[in-house]
Design a protein around this motif. Structure first.
Motif, PDB file in Angstrom:
ATOM      1  N   MET A   1      -6.752  10.101  -4.575  1.00 52.75           N
ATOM      2  CA  MET A   1      -7.290   9.693  -3.543  1.00 52.75           C
ATOM      3  C   MET A   1      -7.474  10.342  -2.554  1.00 52.75           C
ATOM      4  SD  MET A   1      -5.677   6.159  -1.202  1.00 52.75           S
ATOM      5  CE  MET A   1      -5.989   4.701  -2.456  1.00 52.75           C
ATOM      6  N   ASN A   2      -8.578  10.518  -1.768  1.00 49.28           N
ATOM      7  CA  ASN A   2      -8.585  11.374  -1.150  1.00 49.28           C
ATOM      8  C   ASN A   2      -8.184  11.379   0.301  1.00 49.28           C
ATOM      9  OD1 ASN A   2     -10.730  10.329   0.335  1.00 49.28           O
ATOM     10  ND2 ASN A   2     -12.267  11.818  -0.880  1.00 49.28           N
ATOM     11  N   GLU A   4      -9.700  11.319   3.221  1.00 51.95           N
ATOM     12  CA  GLU A   4     -11.125  10.128   4.283  1.00 51.95           C
ATOM     13  C   GLU A   4     -10.208   8.337   3.328  1.00 51.95           C
ATOM     14  OE1 GLU A   4     -15.387  10.923   4.389  1.00 51.95           O
ATOM     15  OE2 GLU A   4     -15.538   8.557   3.819  1.00 51.95           O
ATOM     16  N   GLN A   5      -9.991   8.245   2.024  1.00 53.80           N
ATOM     17  CA  GLN A   5      -9.956   7.197   1.333  1.00 53.80           C
ATOM     18  C   GLN A   5      -8.697   6.354   1.838  1.00 53.80           C
ATOM     19  OE1 GLN A   5     -10.277   8.596  -2.512  1.00 53.80           O
ATOM     20  NE2 GLN A   5     -12.428   7.316  -2.993  1.00 53.80           N
ATOM     21  N   MET A   8      -8.855   5.152   5.539  1.00 53.34           N
ATOM     22  CA  MET A   8      -9.465   4.045   5.307  1.00 53.34           C
ATOM     23  C   MET A   8      -9.193   2.850   4.870  1.00 53.34           C
ATOM     24  SD  MET A   8     -12.199   2.766   5.746  1.00 53.34           S
ATOM     25  CE  MET A   8     -13.931   3.763   5.974  1.00 53.34           C
ATOM     26  N   ARG A   9      -7.755   3.110   3.481  1.00 58.07           N
ATOM     27  CA  ARG A   9      -7.131   2.376   2.857  1.00 58.07           C
ATOM     28  C   ARG A   9      -6.274   1.904   4.242  1.00 58.07           C
ATOM     29  NH1 ARG A   9      -3.162   2.774   1.394  1.00 58.07           N
ATOM     30  NH2 ARG A   9      -2.946   4.844   0.838  1.00 58.07           N
ATOM     31  N   ARG A  12      -7.156  -0.659   7.294  1.00 62.43           N
ATOM     32  CA  ARG A  12      -7.354  -1.592   6.649  1.00 62.43           C
ATOM     33  C   ARG A  12      -6.130  -2.637   6.147  1.00 62.43           C
ATOM     34  NH1 ARG A  12     -11.158   0.619   1.725  1.00 62.43           N
ATOM     35  NH2 ARG A  12     -12.579   0.466   2.638  1.00 62.43           N
TER      36      ARG A  12
END
Length: 86
Positions: A1-2, A4-5, A8-9, A12
């Motif tokens: 997972m980078n 950015e991910q 984003m997670r 959320r």
């Protein structure tokens, strides 16, 4: 997972915890103020990312201007992670 991910997670997760609704989609040029998180949500996001990544770039880096967009926010974390590797 980078990174950015990961951010984003985390956004959320924080939105769900704080009963906020994120806009969809969040793009690199999405303004943070328009993303759906409020100031408390961002404080929670920074705390969650510090716990997960082990850095708080806002206290560790000499950041003069708070990021305005999602891409700028992610870039600050990428920069912070890169500096911890040095």
């Amino acid at each position: 997972m980078n990174i950015e991910q990961i951010v984003m997670r985390a956004m959320r997760d924080v939105a769900e915890l704080s009963d906020c609704r994120l806009i969809d989609p969040i793009e690199p040029d999405t303004l943070l103020l328009k993303s759906g998180l409020d100031s408390l949500g961002y404080a929670m996001l920074v705390a969650q990312l510090e716990e997960e990544l082990g850095i708080d770039p806002f206290t560790e880096l000499a950041i003069k201007v708070y990021p305005a967009t999602f891409a700028e926010f992610v870039a600050i974390y990428a920069q912070g992670l890169e500096q911890t590797r040095d």
